[in-house]
Design a protein around this motif. Sequence first.
Motif, short mmCIF file in Angstrom:
data_model
loop_
_atom_site.label_atom_id
_atom_site.label_comp_id
_atom_site.label_asym_id
_atom_site.label_seq_id
_atom_site.Cartn_x
_atom_site.Cartn_y
_atom_site.Cartn_z
N LEU B 135 0.81 -1.22 0.00
CA LEU B 135 0.00 0.00 0.00
C LEU B 135 0.85 1.27 0.00
CD1 LEU B 135 -2.83 -0.92 2.59
CD2 LEU B 135 -2.95 -1.02 0.09
N LYS B 136 1.99 1.16 0.68
CA LYS B 136 2.81 2.36 0.86
C LYS B 136 3.29 2.99 -0.44
CE LYS B 136 4.46 2.24 5.58
NZ LYS B 136 5.33 1.46 6.47
N ASP B 137 3.69 2.14 -1.38
CA ASP B 137 4.11 2.77 -2.64
C ASP B 137 3.01 2.72 -3.70
OD1 ASP B 137 6.15 0.41 -4.49
OD2 ASP B 137 4.33 0.11 -3.31
N SER B 138 1.80 2.93 -3.24
CA SER B 138 0.68 3.02 -4.17
C SER B 138 0.23 4.48 -4.27
CB SER B 138 -0.49 2.17 -3.67
OG SER B 138 -1.11 2.79 -2.57
N SER B 139 -0.81 4.69 -5.07
CA SER B 139 -1.28 6.05 -5.28
C SER B 139 -2.37 6.46 -4.28
CB SER B 139 -1.83 6.18 -6.70
OG SER B 139 -2.95 5.32 -6.85
N LYS B 141 -4.23 8.22 -1.35
CA LYS B 141 -4.10 9.56 -0.76
C LYS B 141 -3.33 9.51 0.55
CE LYS B 141 -8.85 10.46 -2.23
NZ LYS B 141 -10.17 10.26 -1.61
N PRO B 142 -2.48 10.49 0.80
CA PRO B 142 -1.60 10.45 1.98
C PRO B 142 -2.33 10.58 3.32
CG PRO B 142 -1.38 12.53 0.82
CD PRO B 142 -2.26 11.67 -0.03
N ASP B 143 -3.54 11.10 3.31
CA ASP B 143 -4.24 11.29 4.58
C ASP B 143 -4.93 10.02 5.07
OD1 ASP B 143 -5.83 11.72 2.26
OD2 ASP B 143 -7.47 12.38 3.54
N VAL B 144 -4.87 8.95 4.28
CA VAL B 144 -5.50 7.68 4.70
C VAL B 144 -4.59 6.94 5.66
CG1 VAL B 144 -6.33 5.44 3.91
CG2 VAL B 144 -6.76 7.47 2.52
N ASP B 145 -5.17 6.45 6.77
CA ASP B 145 -4.38 5.68 7.74
C ASP B 145 -4.13 4.28 7.18
OD1 ASP B 145 -3.15 4.90 10.19
OD2 ASP B 145 -5.01 3.88 10.73
N SER B 186 -11.54 4.11 -4.74
CA SER B 186 -11.93 5.48 -4.39
C SER B 186 -10.83 6.20 -3.61
CB SER B 186 -13.22 5.48 -3.58
OG SER B 186 -12.96 5.16 -2.22
N LEU B 187 -9.86 5.45 -3.11
CA LEU B 187 -8.78 6.06 -2.33
C LEU B 187 -7.61 6.52 -3.19
CD1 LEU B 187 -8.62 3.65 0.75
CD2 LEU B 187 -9.83 5.83 0.57
N LYS B 188 -7.70 6.23 -4.47
CA LYS B 188 -6.60 6.61 -5.37
C LYS B 188 -6.45 8.13 -5.44
CE LYS B 188 -6.33 2.72 -8.63
NZ LYS B 188 -6.47 2.32 -10.05
N HIS B 189 -5.22 8.53 -5.73
CA HIS B 189 -4.83 9.94 -5.90
C HIS B 189 -4.75 10.63 -4.60
CE1 HIS B 189 -5.31 11.40 -10.27
NE2 HIS B 189 -4.57 10.32 -10.19
#
Lengths: 189, 189
Positions: B135-139, B141-145, B186-189
Amino acid sequence: MKYSTRDKILDAVYKLVYINGYNGTSIDMILKECAIPKGSLYHYFKSKKEMVLAVVKERIAPRMYEFYDLKKVKEEDSIDTMIRAILKVSKKEELVKFGCPLNRLNQEMSPVDDDFDKAINLIYERMKSDILSVLKDSSIKPDVDMDSLAQFIIATVWGSLSLSPKHSSKKRYLNIINHLINYLKSLKH
Amino acid sequence: MKYSTRDKILDAVYKLVYINGYNGTSIDMILKECAIPKGSLYHYFKSKKEMVLAVVKERIAPRMYEFYDLKKVKEEDSIDTMIRAILKVSKKEELVKFGCPLNRLNQEMSPVDDDFDKAINLIYERMKSDILSVLKDSSIKPDVDMDSLAQFIIATVWGSLSLSPKHSSKKRYLNIINHLINYLKSLKH
DNA sequence: TTTAATTTAGACTATTTAGTCTAGTTGAAG
DNA sequence: CTTCAACTAGACTAAATAGTCTAAATTAAA
């Protein structure tokens, strides 16, 4: 109002089977927990299996239905009613600690015993239809498949509760379930 | 290459405990399944518990790691790698039918035995960290835990697989898990 | 080929298991 | 108070349980 022997037995069996499972709970453990003699137990139930099936119907089922028996608050979107129910799970310490009693018994017994499979699935189907009726009059987009969504909700809640009791906490449950809630909210309109 | 007695035992115990659980599997069932005498069994393992703990480490663990050991396809978003892994679960018939063997044993044993709790949690943590690194090197969003998201994924997959084996099917799994996939996208970008 | 270690063989044990059985006790109805 | 059904009491049984033990067979090493 007196606490009948039968109730005493059902309460003890619920508790013991919840933690130790069906095969991990012996008749002697039950007798000790209830402090009753064997004769009484077999007066009320003809076998261990019948006894635990009674626990499924009379102890586990009511607890399950309880969670989806939320009175809808006036003017509230039904989807928020659903979210409230999911959050309410975290208030039941035994659930957070030991998981869903129905799911636990289901995993142990359904693959090896048809009667348990049937009894448990009846409850599962009823839960699913309760959830469905809540979702149906909500603001969820019409193109969403409601049936699989209801199952998705149950699966996620049960799964979140199924992790190790040693590391379980209300906080952990809420953190995980937060994603489910985000998803549900995204389905609005 | 010969099929050692020890391997034969571990394979049989894996299979029997998967379906019948720890307490539902007797030494005699194991001996019958392997067609070996008792002396051999107790030559390799000093007790039933030690034997099943070996199954956890040598049979269940590898199967678990396998699912998150997806080679990332070039130029592919890591979140799609994750989605592929989740979909791949549906290809394993035993998983769809009987659920996750680690989760099953976890529910039965963790509340009553510390050694099982530890052994199982070690595998769980490793799975979680494997997922996290994807998950870490995916796209996303940075605010997702990320930590709770990894647990959410495991919980949802395990929960979907934990429903009655009588009514389980690849299709049902995919229908339920589709919601998880929608959420991940939906969490992309 | 001899020797030693590993592995197989299964009878045996002590305990626990679910369930039975008969006798006694209790409590409610008449 | 008597009667009868509901319930309690726990000794008993047969089967299953995990685990032990000694001897024999097999395999590997010298």
